[in-house]
Design an enzyme around this catalytic site. Sequence first.
Site, PDB file in Angstrom:
ATOM      1  N   ASP A 445       0.866  -1.174   0.000  1.00 38.98           N
ATOM      2  CA  ASP A 445       0.000   0.000   0.000  1.00 38.98           C
ATOM      3  C   ASP A 445       0.913   1.237   0.000  1.00 38.98           C
ATOM      4  OD1 ASP A 445      -2.348   1.572   0.326  1.00 38.98           O
ATOM      5  OD2 ASP A 445      -1.945   1.708   2.461  1.00 38.98           O
ATOM      6  N   LYS A 610      -5.390  28.361  -6.922  1.00 36.24           N
ATOM      7  CA  LYS A 610      -4.215  27.488  -6.802  1.00 36.24           C
ATOM      8  C   LYS A 610      -4.559  26.147  -7.435  1.00 36.24           C
ATOM      9  CE  LYS A 610      -5.312  25.774  -2.141  1.00 36.24           C
ATOM     10  NZ  LYS A 610      -4.932  25.763  -0.727  1.00 36.24           N
ATOM     11  N   ASP A 880      -1.534  -1.025   5.945  1.00 40.84           N
ATOM     12  CA  ASP A 880      -1.740  -0.456   7.267  1.00 40.84           C
ATOM     13  C   ASP A 880      -3.201  -0.239   7.625  1.00 40.84           C
ATOM     14  OD1 ASP A 880      -1.686   1.636   5.204  1.00 40.84           O
ATOM     15  OD2 ASP A 880      -2.081   2.962   6.888  1.00 40.84           O
TER      16      ASP A 880
END
Length: 1238
Positions: A445, A610, A880
Site C-alpha cells: 500500500d 491554486k 496499514d
Amino acid sequence: MSRRRADSQGSLGPDDEVMPYSDDETDDELDHSMDEGERPAAAPIPEAQSSESGWRVKANDRDFINLPEFQRRVVLCIKKSKYSGNAIRTYKYNALTFIPLNLYEQFKRAANLYFLALLILQIIPEISTLPWYTTLVPLVLVLGITAIKDLVDDLARHRMDKEINNRRCEVLQDGRFHESKWRYIQVGDVVRLKKNDFIPADLLLLSSSNPNSLCYVETAELDGETNLKFKMGLKVTDERLQEESQLAGFDAMIVCEEPNNRLDKFTGTMHWRNDRFPLDLDNMLLRGCKIRNTDICHGLVIYAGFDTKIMRNGGKTRFKRTKIDQLMNYMVYTIFVVLILVCAGLAIGHTYWYEDIGSKAWYLFDGKEQSASYRGFLSFWGYIIVLNTMVPISLYVSVEVIRLGQSKFINWDLQMYYQEKDTPAKARTTTLNEQLGQIEYIFSDKTGTLTQNIMAFKKCTISGRTYGDPTSAEGVSLDRGRAVDFSKFRYADKNFQFFDHYLITCIQSRKDKDILEFFKLLSLCHTVMVEEKEGELIYQAASPDEGALVTAARNFGFVFLARTQDTITISEMGTEATYEMLALLDFNSDRKRMSIILRFPDGRIRLYCKGADTVIYERLSPHTRHKETTQEALDIFANETLRTLCLCYKDISHAEFEAWSWKHKEASVALGNREEALDNVYELIEKDMLLIGATAIEDKLQDGVPETIAKLAKADIKIWVLTGDKKETAENIGYSCELLTDDMQIHYGEDVNEKLTIRQANRRNNPVTKTKKTKEPFFTGTDKHALVITGSWLNEILYEKKKKRRRLRLRRLGKRPPSSNPQDNQPQDDYEKEMRQEDFVDMACECNAVICCRVTPKQKANVVSLVKKYKKAVTLSIGDGANDVNMIKTADIGVGISGQEGMQAVMSSDYAFAQFRFLQRLLLVHGRWSYIRMCKFLRYFFYKNFAFTLVHFWYSFFSGYSSQVAYEDWFITLYNVCYSSLPVLLVGLLDQDVSDKLSLKFPKLYLPGQQGALFNYKNFFISLFHGIFTSLIIFFIPYGAFLQTMGQDGEAPSDYQSFAVVTASSLIITVNLQISLDTSYWTFVNCFAVLGSIAIYFGIMFDIHSAGIHVLFPSAFTFTGVASNALRQPYLWLTIILTVGISLLPVICIQFLFKTIWPSVGDKVQRNRRKYEAEEEEEKKKPTPFQRGRRSRRSAYAFSHSRGYADLIASGRSFRQRPQARRHPQASIREAPQAENI
C-alpha cells in the site's frame, strides 16, 4: 531529459479518477451504467431498493429483525435471523470443541494418521515386532505440543475478541440511555457516542452536538488516512432528534442495500412520518472509525457485527502453508511409497527363505502351522513397524519448536523496534518463517506504508525567485544552515522547519508585495475549517496538503483565524482583517484547481486560484510575468519529488462579477448535469490570471524507504504498489521512493490494453500460437519498463465489469449467453479470459516496477491472486488499513504496519512492525536465516533417519527377513527423542552462514531461497543416498569385525546384542559429528549439545543395561550387562572409530572440494567475512546522508483526493451564527496534530 510516456493520448477509456467497485456492485448500479440501447424497453429503472426486498431496519424495535420473513435456515430445521449480532468471533475453538476439533485437524496431516495406524498394528501380537510405546510416546508428544501451541494462539484470539466485544457504549433501552457492551448491540438500536469513542457498528447519523448534526470522524482503521472527514445527519433528524425523549419516540423504517464491502457507497431511504428521505454515505458512521472533535452524537444501527463494511472487507481467512511444508508432505508420501516397496520386497524374501531354509531347520520350529505366504504377509506388516522411522514423526514436533524459536527471535529483535511509538516487531504466526526467505513479489500500500501521510512545506518560488534552500538573512546561499527561529511570530507552529532566512527578511521588510500576496493567498484560498476549543484554534483540513499550506502561511505571519458562511478572518503580520467570501469554486479531479472570490475591506474584488501547473498555465494572462523562471523552478522541485501547486490571482470589476454571479446562480440550481454546468461557469471567470509563484510540498516518506526498495530490488524481489490514491500522487511517490526512475519507459492503461488486445487478436487469428509453450515477450531490448494502471483500466483489461454487465443483461432478458463475435473485444470463453489475465501478468512481470492506483480492496486481492496463480510465486503483502486486509490475507505472507494508522491490518497480518524499512531486515536477515536453517535441518533429519532405519534393511539379509530389529528396543524409542535431536534442533534455531550485517550488505545471498535451491527433491535424494551409504558402513564394518573375533578374556563378543551396541554407538557418534560438519555458526550451546548427546547416549545405555533395572523390569530390559562387556574390548572401540571415520571422510572431502573449487556466494562472503566487517566499521565512521536523485519530470499537484469542505462552508451548515469582529485573537493557535488522531 523528460520522462518517456508510452500511452496513447486522447484514447477513449475508463476514467482514471474513478475508483471502481466491481466486487460488490449492486444490480441497480450496473443497470444505470448500461447504455440505453442495451436496456430492454420493458424493464423499468428500479429504485435504490424497493420496500418489499433488501435490508430493512425499524428504529427502536428489536423484535422486528426476528420476524419470520427475516429467518433463514442454518442447519436442518434450525432457523436464525439474517441480521447478525454485533459480537465478532475470530477464534476457532471453545472448551467443548477444542479436543475433538484439534485432533481432527491434526489427523488430517498424513504423517499423524500413518502413526496412528502404526500404533494399532503394534497392538496386534502376531505382527508386532516392536513394543507399542515406541510409537505412542513420540505420537503423544507431537500431538500434545501442537495442541498446546494451537491453544495458546486461540487464547490470544479469544482475548482480542473479548476485548473488542466488551467495549462499552450507551444504548437507548426503555426510553433511557443505558451503558451496554458492544456484543449486546442489535440492528435497530439507537446508540450515543462521545468524543474519541470507537464506532461499534455501521450507524445512520441522527444528530450531534455540533451545528446541523455535523460529526468529524477519523478513518485510519478503514483507509490508513489520518486527516479528519465529516459526516452529517439529515436536517429532519437534526431538528427533531436532539433530546432523549425524542430519540425514544423515533420509529422510522430504513430501507437500504444489503450488506456489502463497498467503503465508498451507501444507498438507502428513510420512511418516517409519511415522508421519504434519501440516505447516502455522508449520513453513515462506519465501524472502525473514531469520533473526533464532536462531543456527543446519536446513531441508528444499520449493520452489526459481520455485516459491517469493515468486517466485509476482511476477506476470507485462508489457511497458509509454506512451500517447504507442501514439499515436505510430498516427500513423506515418497518415503511412504518407498517403505511399502521395501517391505513388500522383504516380505517376498521371507516367503522364499522360509520355504527353502526356515521350514527345514528344526531349531527354528515355533509350533505354528502357518504357510510360507502367510508368514510373508505377517512379515510385511512387521517390517512396516520396524522401518516406520523412515517417516519421522519427531520431524513435525521439531519443526514446530524451530518455528516457535524463530518467531521469538523476530519479536526480540531490537533493530526492528520503533522507539517513537514503543512498537516492537511481532510475529503473529509461527508457521511461515522460512517462507520469508523465498519472497519474489511484494505488494505494498502507499499511504501510511511507504509514506507518513504528513505533508511539509519545503520550498516556494515567488516572482521568479526560489526560496527554501539554506540562505542567510542577506540572501547569501549557505552549504548548511540553521532553521529559522519562528518564536518571534505569535502563532507559529513549533514543529515547522524552514532554512531560508532571506524570505523572513523580505516578509518583515514588507517591500516585496508579491511575497505578501503569496502568503495572503495561502491563508485565504482553502477549505480548511477552524474550531475553537478551550482557548485554542484547531485546523481541520480535508487533506494534509491544505493543512501544510495554511500552517506555512501561519508561520510566515499570515494566520487564518476564523470563517463564517461568507467571511474569512486572517491576521496579516499582526493586523486582523476580514474578507467577504463571494464564491468558493471547489476542487475536483477534472478541474485540478480551486478558487475563491473575495471582496477586500477596501471594496476590491479579487479571485485567488491554486492548482496543478498544467491547468493553471493554460489560464494565465498573456501579460503575466515570470512564467519561464517559474517553470524552471517547477522542474527543479519535480526533480526533488516535491508536490507542486501554482498560485495566481485576478482582479475582477464589479460589473464583471455581477454578470458572472447571475450565471453561477443559474448553474447551481440546474436540475440536470449540475456539476458540468458549474464547471463551465467556473471556466468563464478562471482565465487571464496573473501568476504569483508556486509551492513545493514534501509528502514525507517513512525513513529508509528508498534504501529498502533498492536493497530488495538487488535481492531480485519485485515491488508492486497497490493504492487507492489518484494516479499523479501514486506516480509521484513512485519517483520519491525510487521505485520509478528517469530511464524507465512508463506504460499506462491505454497502452497496456492495446498490447493485450493485439496479443489476443493474434491468438484468435493464429490458433497455432495457443499450443506454444514459450511466449514472446511484450517488450524487447534492454530498456527498463514500468506499468502505471488505474482500477478502471484494470477492470477493462481483465473483463471484470463487462462480465458483470453482460451477465446481468442476459439474466434480465432471460437468454443464455450467445457466442461472442470474434471481432469484438469480449472474451469468447473462460479459456480466453484466463489467457488475457495471464498475458497481463506476464507483461507486468516484465516491468521493473508496477503501480496500480485507484484500486479497490477487492482489486488489490485480485492482483495478488493473479500473480500467485500464473507465476506460482511466493508473495508478500504489506499495508496499514482495513482496505489492505483482503490483500494481506490473500498473499502467502501478510505484513501489517502498526502505529498511527490503526490496527485492523495488524489484526489480520502474519507479521507486524511499525516502519516499512524493517521489511528488509525481516526478509534479508530473519527470512533468509529461517530458510537456510529449516533446509539444513530437514536435509540432516532425513539423512539421520535413513542412516538409522536402513541398518534394519541390511540386517534382514542375515536374519531370514524375519522382521527382527538390529537395535535394542529402547534405543529405537529414544534415538529421535534424546540421542540425536538436540544438535540438529540448535542448528535449526541458531545457525547462520553470515552475520546480519553481511546479509544486508549482500542482498544476492537471498537468491537461493527464491529458487528453492537449498531444499528440493534433488537435496532429498542426496540425503537418501547419503543415508544409504552411512547405513552400509555402519552395518557392514562391524559385521565384518564380528565374523571372527576374540576378546581379551578369551570370550567371543560376536553375539547379536554386542553387535547391536556397536552399530548403535557408531551411528550416534557418526550422526552427531555429521551435524558438526554442517554447522556454520558455533556457540558454546552447539558444542555442548553435540558432546552432550553422545554422553547422554552412553549414560542411558549403561543404565538400561544394568542388572538393577533388569531385576525391576525383566521383560522390558533384556540387554543386561551387554554394554559394559562389549565396550571394554579395545577391538570394538577400534571398530567404532573405523566405522565413524569411513562414514565421515567422503563428506569432508566433498565439502572441501565444493568450497574451494565451486564456492557459492555465501562461501565467498564467509571467506572474506573479516574484510567486509572491517569495511562496515569504516563506513560507520563516515556516514553519508541520503541524496535525492535528479529527475526531469512533472510532480503531482498537491491537492485532496476528494472534494473539500466547500459545500459545507458555502451552505453555512457548520456555523451556529456569524461571530462579531474579533478584537482579541486567541492566545494560541494549533493545527490538529497527527498524533492526536491515533
